[in-house]
Design an enzyme around this catalytic site. Structure first.
Site, PDB file in Angstrom:
ATOM      1  N   LYS A 117     -26.140 -23.414  -1.628  1.00  0.00           N
ATOM      2  CA  LYS A 117     -24.981 -22.392  -1.895  1.00  0.00           C
ATOM      3  C   LYS A 117     -24.850 -22.295  -0.330  1.00  0.00           C
ATOM      4  O   LYS A 117     -23.992 -21.299  -0.557  1.00  0.00           O
ATOM      5  CB  LYS A 117     -26.571 -21.665  -2.267  1.00  0.00           C
ATOM      6  CG  LYS A 117     -26.219 -21.222  -3.954  1.00  0.00           C
ATOM      7  CD  LYS A 117     -27.174 -19.972  -4.362  1.00  0.00           C
ATOM      8  CE  LYS A 117     -27.090 -20.651  -5.849  1.00  0.00           C
ATOM      9  NZ  LYS A 117     -27.971 -21.451  -6.341  1.00  0.00           N
TER      10      LYS A 117
HETATM   11  C1  LIG Z   1     -27.473 -23.022  -7.412  1.00  0.00           C
HETATM   12  C2  LIG Z   1     -28.855 -23.937  -7.866  1.00  0.00           C
HETATM   13  C3  LIG Z   1     -28.539 -24.644  -8.278  1.00  0.00           C
HETATM   14  C4  LIG Z   1     -27.845 -25.031  -9.476  1.00  0.00           C
HETATM   15  O1  LIG Z   1     -26.006 -24.849  -9.312  1.00  0.00           O
HETATM   16  P1  LIG Z   1     -25.006 -24.365 -10.300  1.00  0.00           P
HETATM   17  O2  LIG Z   1     -23.925 -23.996  -8.942  1.00  0.00           O
HETATM   18  O3  LIG Z   1     -25.737 -22.926 -10.669  1.00  0.00           O
HETATM   19  O4  LIG Z   1     -24.760 -25.092 -11.037  1.00  0.00           O
HETATM   20  C5  LIG Z   1     -29.504 -26.311  -8.649  1.00  0.00           C
HETATM   21  N1  LIG Z   1     -30.453 -26.697  -7.343  1.00  0.00           N
HETATM   22  C6  LIG Z   1     -29.854 -25.398  -6.299  1.00  0.00           C
HETATM   23  C7  LIG Z   1     -31.571 -25.389  -5.497  1.00  0.00           C
HETATM   24  C8  LIG Z   1     -29.502 -23.899  -6.425  1.00  0.00           C
HETATM   25  O5  LIG Z   1     -30.058 -23.465  -5.395  1.00  0.00           O
END
Ligand SMILES: *Cc1c(COP(=O)(O)O)cnc(C)c1O
Length: 475
Positions: A117
């Site tokens: 993120k």
């Molecule tokens: C947010 C997240 C996901 C999922 O990603 P999306 O964009 O919601 O599909 C997967 N793995 C981790 C470690 C995350 O923080």
């Protein structure tokens, strides 16, 4: 470039907006999500030009196709300020490692909070600061988190002019590492509110504050949720960067396997593919919360009730519905906004499901758009973590393990499969210990963070308390 809502009729161009108008917004007023009017096409010559670029300059080139209301030199400076080796650990920013023949791991988790993120959120922090300064406005970001999103937002917004963050989290329910990451921030503009309750209580509080329109306007309350278009377009960049690392000529194709929750990450892959990046398959991996795997297997999209949403060992994928999924369905249905409005705005609210299995468009999810899917259980997750460590000496986190497990189901000779690494194992240490009988490796800069002084306010799950806290800290 203009943006439209996924719920507007094709012939209605009255509500279209430019990038900076939607930058600080969440949903469109009609409840839909914003998408560009069209996907700019990237041809062979352009791919060749981009191949040798630094990550920051590649980001600038891609973002320029979608942003025409920030002067080019400013946008380039924002990209260069964001994607540095100081922040992301390496000059490549998203380095690719081979696991075995045909299977690669793309590191997206070397940013400040060790989850993918950061890739988008770090840019968002700089874009928000730029736009708020330009407008002479301030923004107070209110959010709820059970881990990754909240810390990524705080690390992106810390010290930014014109921005405060009020982040609620369930008191005592995040891992010690996650608590330490968030609560050790000493920046004056970051406020951690640990709520005596569960994650849903935090989310309810955020909704209740946002529903008080007077309060919301008076205190300039905003959010940074995963439906923000700027976050999505920032994620498109690493699909290109991964492609360039795995190939030497533009005639080659690659596939991506993506651990998925709210469909934000893989939706960026869909956008990259629509732009003409030579992606063969987009392999979507879920955990036991298999809302999306079910859709791609059956054509039925069925949101889950809270009691049917499991707490798993890949918790950032524990979703009951996928907030970005509407964007893909809009494209799948030939951008028929009225139909999307009826499915997501009406049918889903009434019955909790819709069924596209009999629709000719559904078959195109795989044939035309390249989507395949699979799921992973806790036992399979442990097995994948163990095997990957034994065979390759590589520790992977629980979410990435789900991606590897499903990727292996769809390997095709001659087409590199790139699994997106969405977090580092240290964030989910308990499960790593269960799988490997040893603690995950910890990056140098996180040694001892549990012992740092904490800056957090513990509060009751009470609306007036939250409002009073915000009011007292906005001058
Ligand atoms: C947010 C997240 C996901 C999922 O990603 P999306 O964009 O919601 O599909 C997967 N793995 C981790 C470690 C995350 O923080």
């Amino acid at each position: 470039m203009k943006y439209l809502s996924t719920r507007t009729a094709a012939n209605d161009s009255s509500q279209r907006k430019r990038f900076c108008e939607i930058l600080l917004e969440g949903l469109a007023p009609d409840g839909g999500l914003y998408l560009p009017e069209f996907y700019p096409q990237v041809d062979d010559a352009r791919l060749s030009q981009w191949r040798g670029l630094s990550y920051a300059d590649l980001a600038f080139e891609i973002l320029s196709l979608y942003i025409d209301d920030i002067p080019a030199q400013d946008l380039r400076a924002l990209c260069r300020k964001t994607y540095t080796s100081e922040v992301f650990g390496t000059d490549q920013i998203v380095p690719l490692r081979q696991l075995e023949s045909g299977l690669f791991l793309q590191a997206l988790s070397n940013g400040p909070t060790l989850a993918f993120k950061d890739m988008a959120m770090q840019l968002l922090g700089n874009l928000f600061e730029y736009e708020l300064t330009r407008r002479g406005e301030v923004l107070n970001i209110l959010g709820a988190t059970s881990g990754d999103t909240g810390s990524a937002a705080e690390y992106a917004m810390r010290g930014k002019k014109g921005i405060r963050v009020f982040m609620t989290s369930p008191y005592g329910r995040m891992s010690p590492f996650q608590q330490a990451q968030m609560f050790s921030l000493q920046d004056a503009n970051i406020h951690n509110l640990a709520v005596k309750g569960v994650f849903d209580d935090c989310q309810d509080l955020v909704k209740a504050v946002s529903n008080d329109l007077d309060f919301k306007r008076r205190y300039k309350i905003g959010t940074v949720n995963s439906i923000n278009w700027a976050r999505l377009v920032a994620q498109v960049v690493y699909y290109f960067a991964g492609y360039f690392q795995a190939t030497s000529a533009n005639t080659q194709k690659v596939s991506f396997a993506v651990p998925s929750g709210n469909f934000g990450n893989i939706c960026a892959g869909h956008v990259a593919r629509m732009m003409g990046l030579p992606i063969d398959q987009l392999v979507l991996a879920t955990n036991e919360n298999d809302v999306l795997d079910e859709f791609f297997r059956t054509g039925v999209y069925r949101v889950r009730a809270p009691k049917d949403t499991y707490e798993t060992s890949s918790p950032s994928m524990d979703i009951s519905k996928a907030s970005n999924f509407e964007r893909f369905v809009f494209d799948l249905l030939g951008r028929d906004g009225l139909r999307v409005k009826s499915l997501f705005g009406e049918q889903l609210g009434k019955t909790g499901r819709f069924d596209l299995s009999a629709d000719a468009a559904f078959a195109q999810a795989a044939s035309k758009y390249g989507f395949l899917s699979g799921k992973s259980s806790h036992a399979e997750r442990l097995k994948t973590i163990r095997e990957t460590y034994e065979r390759h000496g590589q520790m992977v986190d629980t979410h990435t393990a789900d991606g590897i497990k499903v990727a292996r189901q769809y390997l095709r000779g001659g087409v590199p499969m790139i699994v997106l690494e969405t977090a580092l194992p240290i964030k989910f240490a308990a499960t790593i210990v269960q799988a490997l009988g040893q603690e995950p490796t910890r990056p140098e800069k996180f040694v001892g963070i549990e012992d740092l002084p904490k800056r957090v306010k513990v509060i009751e799950a009470d609306l007036e308390t939250v409002k009073r806290y915000i009011a007292a800290h906005c001058d």
